[in-house]
Design a protein around this motif. Structure first.
Motif, PDB file in Angstrom:
ATOM      1  N   ARG A 140       0.838  -1.196   0.000  1.00  0.00           N
ATOM      2  CA  ARG A 140       0.000   0.000   0.000  1.00  0.00           C
ATOM      3  C   ARG A 140       0.877   1.251   0.000  1.00  0.00           C
ATOM      4  NH1 ARG A 140      -5.216   0.811   4.038  1.00  0.00           N
ATOM      5  NH2 ARG A 140      -6.303   2.356   2.748  1.00  0.00           N
ATOM      6  N   ILE A 141       0.448   2.283  -0.737  1.00  0.00           N
ATOM      7  CA  ILE A 141       1.274   3.479  -0.899  1.00  0.00           C
ATOM      8  C   ILE A 141       0.405   4.723  -0.800  1.00  0.00           C
ATOM      9  CG2 ILE A 141       1.077   3.468  -3.440  1.00  0.00           C
ATOM     10  CD1 ILE A 141       4.043   4.376  -3.486  1.00  0.00           C
ATOM     11  N   LEU A 142       0.985   5.778  -0.216  1.00  0.00           N
ATOM     12  CA  LEU A 142       0.297   7.068  -0.105  1.00  0.00           C
ATOM     13  C   LEU A 142       0.992   8.078  -0.998  1.00  0.00           C
ATOM     14  CD1 LEU A 142      -1.719   9.053   1.257  1.00  0.00           C
ATOM     15  CD2 LEU A 142       0.042   9.441   3.008  1.00  0.00           C
ATOM     16  N   TYR A 143       0.227   8.708  -1.891  1.00  0.00           N
ATOM     17  CA  TYR A 143       0.757   9.750  -2.775  1.00  0.00           C
ATOM     18  C   TYR A 143       0.242  11.099  -2.283  1.00  0.00           C
ATOM     19  CZ  TYR A 143       1.652  12.401  -7.089  1.00  0.00           C
ATOM     20  OH  TYR A 143       2.096  13.326  -8.010  1.00  0.00           O
ATOM     21  N   VAL A 144       1.166  11.948  -1.787  1.00  0.00           N
ATOM     22  CA  VAL A 144       0.810  13.265  -1.285  1.00  0.00           C
ATOM     23  C   VAL A 144       0.939  14.257  -2.434  1.00  0.00           C
ATOM     24  CG1 VAL A 144       1.277  15.031   0.446  1.00  0.00           C
ATOM     25  CG2 VAL A 144       1.658  12.616   1.007  1.00  0.00           C
ATOM     26  N   ASN A 145      -0.186  14.677  -2.962  1.00  0.00           N
ATOM     27  CA  ASN A 145      -0.221  15.562  -4.125  1.00  0.00           C
ATOM     28  C   ASN A 145      -0.307  17.014  -3.674  1.00  0.00           C
ATOM     29  OD1 ASN A 145      -0.778  16.818  -6.649  1.00  0.00           O
ATOM     30  ND2 ASN A 145      -2.971  16.575  -6.259  1.00  0.00           N
ATOM     31  N   LEU A 146       0.765  17.767  -3.915  1.00  0.00           N
ATOM     32  CA  LEU A 146       0.823  19.159  -3.489  1.00  0.00           C
ATOM     33  C   LEU A 146       0.690  20.138  -4.656  1.00  0.00           C
ATOM     34  CD1 LEU A 146       3.874  18.690  -1.112  1.00  0.00           C
ATOM     35  CD2 LEU A 146       1.529  19.093  -0.374  1.00  0.00           C
ATOM     36  N   GLU A 147       0.653  19.632  -5.889  1.00  0.00           N
ATOM     37  CA  GLU A 147       0.762  20.519  -7.056  1.00  0.00           C
ATOM     38  C   GLU A 147      -0.462  20.499  -7.961  1.00  0.00           C
ATOM     39  OE1 GLU A 147       4.606  21.833  -9.465  1.00  0.00           O
ATOM     40  OE2 GLU A 147       4.100  19.734  -9.785  1.00  0.00           O
ATOM     41  N   LEU A 148      -1.073  19.358  -8.195  1.00  0.00           N
ATOM     42  CA  LEU A 148      -2.193  19.251  -9.130  1.00  0.00           C
ATOM     43  C   LEU A 148      -3.524  19.412  -8.415  1.00  0.00           C
ATOM     44  CD1 LEU A 148      -1.042  16.099 -11.139  1.00  0.00           C
ATOM     45  CD2 LEU A 148      -0.764  18.486 -11.816  1.00  0.00           C
ATOM     46  N   ASP A 149      -4.517  19.971  -9.147  1.00  0.00           N
ATOM     47  CA  ASP A 149      -5.846  19.956  -8.550  1.00  0.00           C
ATOM     48  C   ASP A 149      -6.370  18.517  -8.555  1.00  0.00           C
ATOM     49  OD1 ASP A 149      -7.226  19.349 -11.016  1.00  0.00           O
ATOM     50  OD2 ASP A 149      -7.100  21.449 -11.560  1.00  0.00           O
ATOM     51  N   ARG A 150      -7.372  18.276  -7.724  1.00  0.00           N
ATOM     52  CA  ARG A 150      -7.826  16.897  -7.486  1.00  0.00           C
ATOM     53  C   ARG A 150      -8.246  16.174  -8.763  1.00  0.00           C
ATOM     54  NH1 ARG A 150     -12.845  14.829  -6.516  1.00  0.00           N
ATOM     55  NH2 ARG A 150     -12.919  12.814  -5.417  1.00  0.00           N
ATOM     56  N   PRO A 151      -9.114  16.767  -9.633  1.00  0.00           N
ATOM     57  CA  PRO A 151      -9.502  16.041 -10.854  1.00  0.00           C
ATOM     58  C   PRO A 151      -8.314  15.712 -11.751  1.00  0.00           C
ATOM     59  CG  PRO A 151     -10.996  17.868 -10.436  1.00  0.00           C
ATOM     60  CD  PRO A 151      -9.861  18.029  -9.494  1.00  0.00           C
ATOM     61  N   SER A 152      -7.388  16.664 -11.921  1.00  0.00           N
ATOM     62  CA  SER A 152      -6.224  16.425 -12.779  1.00  0.00           C
ATOM     63  C   SER A 152      -5.377  15.280 -12.245  1.00  0.00           C
ATOM     64  CB  SER A 152      -5.374  17.695 -12.884  1.00  0.00           C
ATOM     65  OG  SER A 152      -6.096  18.722 -13.522  1.00  0.00           O
ATOM     66  N   ILE A 177      -4.506   8.684  -2.189  1.00  0.00           N
ATOM     67  CA  ILE A 177      -4.040   9.991  -2.655  1.00  0.00           C
ATOM     68  C   ILE A 177      -4.508  11.046  -1.672  1.00  0.00           C
ATOM     69  CG2 ILE A 177      -4.086  11.667  -4.548  1.00  0.00           C
ATOM     70  CD1 ILE A 177      -4.780   9.319  -6.426  1.00  0.00           C
ATOM     71  N   TRP A 178      -3.561  11.862  -1.187  1.00  0.00           N
ATOM     72  CA  TRP A 178      -3.883  12.959  -0.262  1.00  0.00           C
ATOM     73  C   TRP A 178      -3.706  14.260  -1.040  1.00  0.00           C
ATOM     74  CZ3 TRP A 178      -0.940  14.362   4.885  1.00  0.00           C
ATOM     75  CH2 TRP A 178      -1.794  15.127   5.707  1.00  0.00           C
ATOM     76  N   ASN A 179      -4.801  14.852  -1.484  1.00  0.00           N
ATOM     77  CA  ASN A 179      -4.766  16.060  -2.313  1.00  0.00           C
ATOM     78  C   ASN A 179      -4.660  17.301  -1.434  1.00  0.00           C
ATOM     79  OD1 ASN A 179      -5.108  15.035  -5.115  1.00  0.00           O
ATOM     80  ND2 ASN A 179      -6.998  14.185  -4.263  1.00  0.00           N
ATOM     81  N   LEU A 180      -3.524  17.996  -1.525  1.00  0.00           N
ATOM     82  CA  LEU A 180      -3.265  19.151  -0.659  1.00  0.00           C
ATOM     83  C   LEU A 180      -2.929  20.416  -1.441  1.00  0.00           C
ATOM     84  CD1 LEU A 180      -1.125  17.548   2.201  1.00  0.00           C
ATOM     85  CD2 LEU A 180      -3.558  18.074   2.215  1.00  0.00           C
ATOM     86  N   ARG A 181      -3.271  20.445  -2.737  1.00  0.00           N
ATOM     87  CA  ARG A 181      -2.998  21.666  -3.484  1.00  0.00           C
ATOM     88  C   ARG A 181      -3.770  22.829  -2.845  1.00  0.00           C
ATOM     89  NH1 ARG A 181      -3.258  23.059  -9.948  1.00  0.00           N
ATOM     90  NH2 ARG A 181      -3.744  25.260  -9.718  1.00  0.00           N
ATOM     91  N   GLY A 182      -3.038  23.943  -2.607  1.00  0.00           N
ATOM     92  CA  GLY A 182      -3.651  25.106  -1.968  1.00  0.00           C
ATOM     93  C   GLY A 182      -3.762  24.988  -0.470  1.00  0.00           C
ATOM     94  N   LYS A 183      -3.380  23.831   0.081  1.00  0.00           N
ATOM     95  CA  LYS A 183      -3.485  23.616   1.526  1.00  0.00           C
ATOM     96  C   LYS A 183      -2.158  23.162   2.125  1.00  0.00           C
ATOM     97  CE  LYS A 183      -8.319  22.233   0.979  1.00  0.00           C
ATOM     98  NZ  LYS A 183      -9.328  21.166   1.155  1.00  0.00           N
ATOM     99  N   SER A 184      -1.099  23.261   1.331  1.00  0.00           N
ATOM    100  CA  SER A 184       0.192  22.777   1.809  1.00  0.00           C
ATOM    101  C   SER A 184       0.714  23.663   2.934  1.00  0.00           C
ATOM    102  CB  SER A 184       1.204  22.725   0.666  1.00  0.00           C
ATOM    103  OG  SER A 184       1.351  23.996   0.070  1.00  0.00           O
TER     104      SER A 184
END
Length: 733
Positions: free
Chosen positions: A400-412, A436-443
Motif C-alpha cells: 500500500r502506498i500514499l501519494y501526497v499531491n501538493l501541485e495538481l488539482d484533485r480532478p487532474s 491519494i492525499w490532495n493538498l494543493r492550496g493547503k500545503s
C-alpha cells in the motif's frame, strides 16, 4: 510522544476556567502542533463561558508557529486536574529486570522528596545581604527598580510603582555608608508589608516590561509545598539560580538565570523553565512571568520575619548548561552497542522496496529538470508498487502506498493516475493499494505536515509515502545546510514513526548539468544529495533528426501492428520480424490488404502517431545509492504520459550536450543554413508538443522553454509554415 487516548478525549478532562491565560494559549499551541484544528480549540474553550470570546481562538491560531508546545502539555494539564491515564491492555506484571519508563524531563521523584532545611542567618547583616544581592544580579551601571511604599486594597498591602532612578553602583556606595540604616538609602518601609526589588535592570524611565534593558533573570516562586521541599526541588533541578531569597512568608524566591537576547526569547525560555518545574512537582506561580516583576528584597523584615538571602550562584552556571543537562537527562537516544554482541547474530536487513535501489523504511530522492516528467515517474512508481510490477526495469515489492499531491488539482491528479495506468497497459487490480492525499492550496511547512501525515497514516500500513513536490513544503532556505538538515529530518520522523519509505522529488539547479555528478545536480544545499539512501537523477539527452526519424518509424509500425491485431489478426502471419520494423513495408502491406474504410482510419492513426513522436524526449537516469552497488545508466524515452525504456540501445551513445568533447561540438556546430533552419523548425515542434501537455502554448511559455527573447520566439514561429500566433497563443495549423 505517543498517546493511548485521543487528545480531544483527554481535553474533555480539563476545565478551561481553572487555567490561566498562558496555559489556555498553550492548549491551542499543543493542538496545532499535533495536527488538530482551530475549531477543536474553540469548541473546548466555550466551556469557560465567562472568558470565552467568539472568533478569538481563530485569530490567535494563525500566530501559533514554532512554539514547540506539544500534546504532552495537554496530558500534563489533565493530570493536574485529576485525570488518570488508562492502563494499556498490553501491560504485564513487572519482572526484577524490567525498567519503568520515566516521563520526559522528569528529574525529581515526587514520591521520594526529602526536604532540605532552610536556616535563618544567626548573625544577620541586612545591608551586607542587600549589597551581595545587588552585586550578584547587576552591573554597577545598571538602574535598579525597588519598592518600599505600599497602598491598601481590601486590607492588603500592595506595592506601588516604586523607584528606578539609581544605578546598582550608586546604591551599593550609599548602602556602604548608611551605617546599617537601609531606610536612609531606599526610604522607610512598612514592616507589615516588607519591601520588593526588581531583578532585571531598567532604563531609568519606568518600571514596565518595555523599560527592561537586559532579560537576565526570571522569578520562580511556589507556595504549594513547604519551604524545605521547595528548597530540595530547586536544588535537585540544578536550576541556574543567581540568588535564592526567603520571602519571609511561605515561599522561596529563586532568581534564575535566563540570559535571553530579547523579549521573544525570554518568553520562550520562561515557558520552558516553568514547564520543567511543573513536571517535577513545583507548581510555579505563573503570574511572575514578566521580566519587570517584583521579588522580595533581602535584608528586610516582614511581620517580624526576615526576608533573607538563602544562597547565591547555585545549580548550573548558565542557562545553556542547564538546558543541555535537562535535555540529556531523559533523551530517547539509544545506548552504544558492542559489535561483538551481534557479530554472529546480525539483525535482518529491511527487504527491498525497489530491487537493487531502495529498502523498505528508507528514503529516496528523484531529481531532474523541468519537463522531465518527474511527477509521471512517481505515479508510475506508485502503480508499480501497488501492483507489484517493474518500474524502469526494477522489480517493486507489492504493498500500500500514499501519494501526497501538493501541485495538481484533485480532478487532474485522479485523471493522471488513470491515464498512466492505461498507457502502461497494466490492469488496475489493486487500486485499493493507492491512497491519494490532495493538498494543493493547503500545503504547510514540512515540520507541520509531518505530524499530521503520521497521525493520518498510522493505521494504514503503507510501505511507501510519496511527496510530490517538496518545494511546496520546504521550511527555510534551501541553500542553508543546517536548515535543510532539519527539513530532511522530518522525512526520518515519518520513516521511523510509520516504518515506511519516503520518496520525494526535487528540481535541478540552474545551468548545465551534464558535467556534474548525479548527486550534485539537485538545487540547494548538498544535504539534499547526501541525506537520502537512494538518489535517482534524470538528465536530458538531445535527440537529432535521425533519432526522430527512427521514432516516427517505430510509432507508425506499432500503430499498424496494433490495428491489425484488433481488426485483422490473421494477416499478421504473413509478416516477418523484419517487416514489422519498417513503416514503408507495413503501410504498403496494410494498404493492399485492408479495405478503403479500414485503411483511411489507420492512415489517420499513423499520421497522429508520427506527429506525437516529435514531442518525445530522451532521458538518462543515474544514481547514487547507499545500500546497493552502483547501477549502469538507464536510458528511456518520455512518451507522454509515461516513460519507456530504450530497449534497442539507441540512446546509449548519446552524451549530454555539456559534456561532449570540443571536437564533437565543433563538428556539430558546422551546419548549413538549411540544416540549421530544419533544426529550428524541429525543435519548435518538439517544444510545442511538450508544452501542450499543460494546455495552450503561449509565446511566453516558449520564451521560458528556449530561454530566448520574445522577438526571437516570434521569428521562429513565423519561420515555420505550420504555426501561427493569435493574441500571444501559438496555434498549429
Amino acid at each position: 510522544m505517543e498517546y493511548t487516548t485521543d487528545l480531544l478525549e483527554i481535553l474533555n478532562n480539563i476545565d478551561p476556567s481553572l487555567l490561566d491565560y498562558q496555559e489556555w494559549c498553550n492548549v491551542g499551541m499543543a493542538l496545532k502542533y499535533e495536527g488538530y484544528t482551530a475549531s477543536d480549540w474553540d469548541y473546548w474553550s466555550q466551556l469557560d463561558s465567562k472568558r470565552y470570546h467568539k472568533n478569538e481562538c481563530y485569530r490567535k491560531w494563525e500566530s501559533f508557529t514554532g512554539s514547540g508546545v506539544t500534546g504532552g502539555t495537554i496530558v500534563q494539564y489533565a493530570k493536574n486536574q485529576g485525570w488518570v491515564p488508562p492502563i494499556k491492555e498490553s501491560g504485564h506484571e513487572l519482572d526484577w529486570n524490567d525498567v519503568i519508563d520515566k516521563d520526559e524531563q522528569v528529574i525529581v521523584d515526587k514520591n521520594w522528596i526529602e526536604g532540605k532545611e532552610v536556616k535563618e542567618p544567626l548573625n544577620w547583616n541586612p545591608v551586607a545581604e542587600l549589597i551581595t544581592y545587588l552585586e550578584t544580579l547587576f552591573d554597577s551601571t545598571e538602574n535598579v527598580g525597588y519598592v518600599t511604599k505600599t497602598w491598601l486594597k481590601d486590607e492588603k498591602h500592595l506595592p506601588t510603582q516604586g523607584c528606578w532612578d539609581r544605578t546598582a553602583g550608586k546604591l551599593i556606595q550609599q548602602l556602604n555608608n548608611c551605617k546599617g540604616d537601609i531606610g536612609a538609602v531606599l526610604g522607610d518601609y512598612n514592616e507589615e508589608a516588607g519591601a520588593w526589588i526588581r531583578f532585571n535592570p531598567l532604563d531609568g524611565k519606568g518600571c514596565k516590561n518595555q523599560n527592561v534593558t537586559d532579560f537576565k533573570y526570571a522569578l520562580v516562586e511556589s507556595d504549594s509545598m513547604v519551604i524545605e521541599e521547595q528548597n530540595a526541588v530547586l536544588r535537585e533541578l540544578e536550576l541556574p539560580i543567581a540568588c535564592l531569597v526567603h520571602s519571609g512568608g511561605k515561599s522561596l524566591h529563586a532568581i534564575v538565570k535566563i540570559e535571553a537576547a530579547d523579549m521573544k526569547e525570554y518568553r520562550k525560555r520562561v515557558d520552558y523553565l516553568y514547564n520543567i518545574c511543573k513536571k517535577n512537582g513545583l507548581d510555579v506561580d505563573t503570574q511572575n512571568r514578566n521580566p519587570s516583576r517584583l521579588s522580595r528584597m533581602p535584608g528586610i523584615t516582614r511581620k517580624g520575619r526576615k526576608q533573607f538571602l538563602v544562597d547565591t550562584n547555585i545549580g548550573k552556571s548558565s542557562w545553556d548548561e542547564w538546558y543541555e543537562w535537562i535535555e540529556s537527562i531523559n533523551d530517547d537516544l539509544p545506548d552504544p552497542e558492542s559489535l561483538s554482541e551481534f557479530w554472529d547474530d546480525m539483525p535482518q536487513l529491511a527487504p527491498p522496496l525497489i530491487e537493487g535501489i531502495l529498502r523498505q523504511g528508507h528514503k529516496m530522492l528523484i531529481a531532474g529538470p523541468s519537463k522531465a516528467g518527474k511527477s509521471f515517474a512517481l505515479i508510475e512508481m506508485c502503480i508499480a508498487i501497488a501492483e507489484g510490477t517493474k518500474w524502469f526495469g526494477w522489480q517493486c515489492a507489492r504493498g500500500r502506498i500514499l501519494y501526497v499531491n501538493l501541485e495538481l488539482d484533485r480532478p487532474s491528479c485522479l485523471h493522471r493516475f488513470k491515464d498512466v495506468y492505461k498507457a502502461l497497459g497494466i490492469k488496475p487490480n489493486s487500486l485499493s493499494n493507492i491512497d491519494i492525499w490532495n493538498l494543493r492550496g493547503k500545503s504547510i511547512p514540512m515540520d507541520k505536515l509531518a505530524p499530521k501525515l503520521i497521525r493520518r497514516a498510522s493505521k494504514k500500513d503503507y510501505i511507501a509515502v510519496v511527496i510530490d513536490p517538496i518545494y511546496k513544503v520546504i521550511t527555510g532556505d534551501e541553500n542553508s545546510a543546517d536548515q535543510m538538515a532539519n527539513f530532511c529530518n522530518q522525512f526520518d520522523k515519518i520513516c521511523n514513526e510509520l516504518g515506511t519509505s519516503v520518496i520525494y522529488c526535487h528540481h535541478h539547479s540552474k545551468g548545465s548539468q551534464g558535467g556534474k555528478r548525479s548527486m550534485d545536480r539537485a538545487s540547494g544545499s548538498g544535504v539534499f544529495a547526501r541525506d537520502p539512501d537512494a538518489l535517482l537523477d534524470l538528465i536530458e539527452l538531445e535527440l537529432n533528426e535521425s533519432h526522430y526519424k527512427q521514432l516516427r518509424n517505430m510509432s507508425a509500425c506499432r500503430v499498424c501492428v496494433d490495428y491489425l491485431k484488433e481488426h485483422k489478426p490473421e494477416l499478421l502471419n504473413e509478416l516477418s520480424q523484419d517487416d514489422v520494423l519498417s513503416q514503408t513495408i507495413m503501410i504498403d502491406f496494410c494498404k493492399s490488404k485492408l479495405g478503403h474504410d479500414y485503411y483511411k482510419e489507420l492512415d489517420n492513426l499513423v499520421n497522429e502517431a508520427r506527429s506525437k513522436a516529435t514531442s518525445i524526449t530522451a532521458w538518462r537516469i543515474e544514481g547514487t545509492l547507499r545500500e546497493f552497488s552502483k547501477f549502469p545508466p538507464v536510458n528511456l524515452y518520455f512518451k507522454y504520459p509515461v516513460h519507456v525504456l530504450d530497449e534497442d540501445g539507441a540512446l546509449q551513445d548519446i552524451d549530454p550536450d555539456d559534456i561532449k568533447p570540443q571536437w564533437k561540438k565543433a563538428k556539430e556546430a558546422r551546419k548549413s543554413p538549411q540544416d540549421k533552419k530544419k533544426e529550428r523548425m524541429n525543435s519548435l515542434e518538439i517544444a510545442y508538443e511538450a508544452l501542450k501537455v499543460d494546455g495552450e502554448v503561449t509565446v511566453k511559455a516558449l520564451e521560458e522553454y528556449f530561454t530566448l527573447s520574445k522577438n526571437a520566439v516570434k521569428n521562429r514561429v513565423k519561420e515555420h509554415p505550420d504555426f501561427t500566433i493569435d493574441n500571444g497563443v501559438v496555434i498549429r495549423n
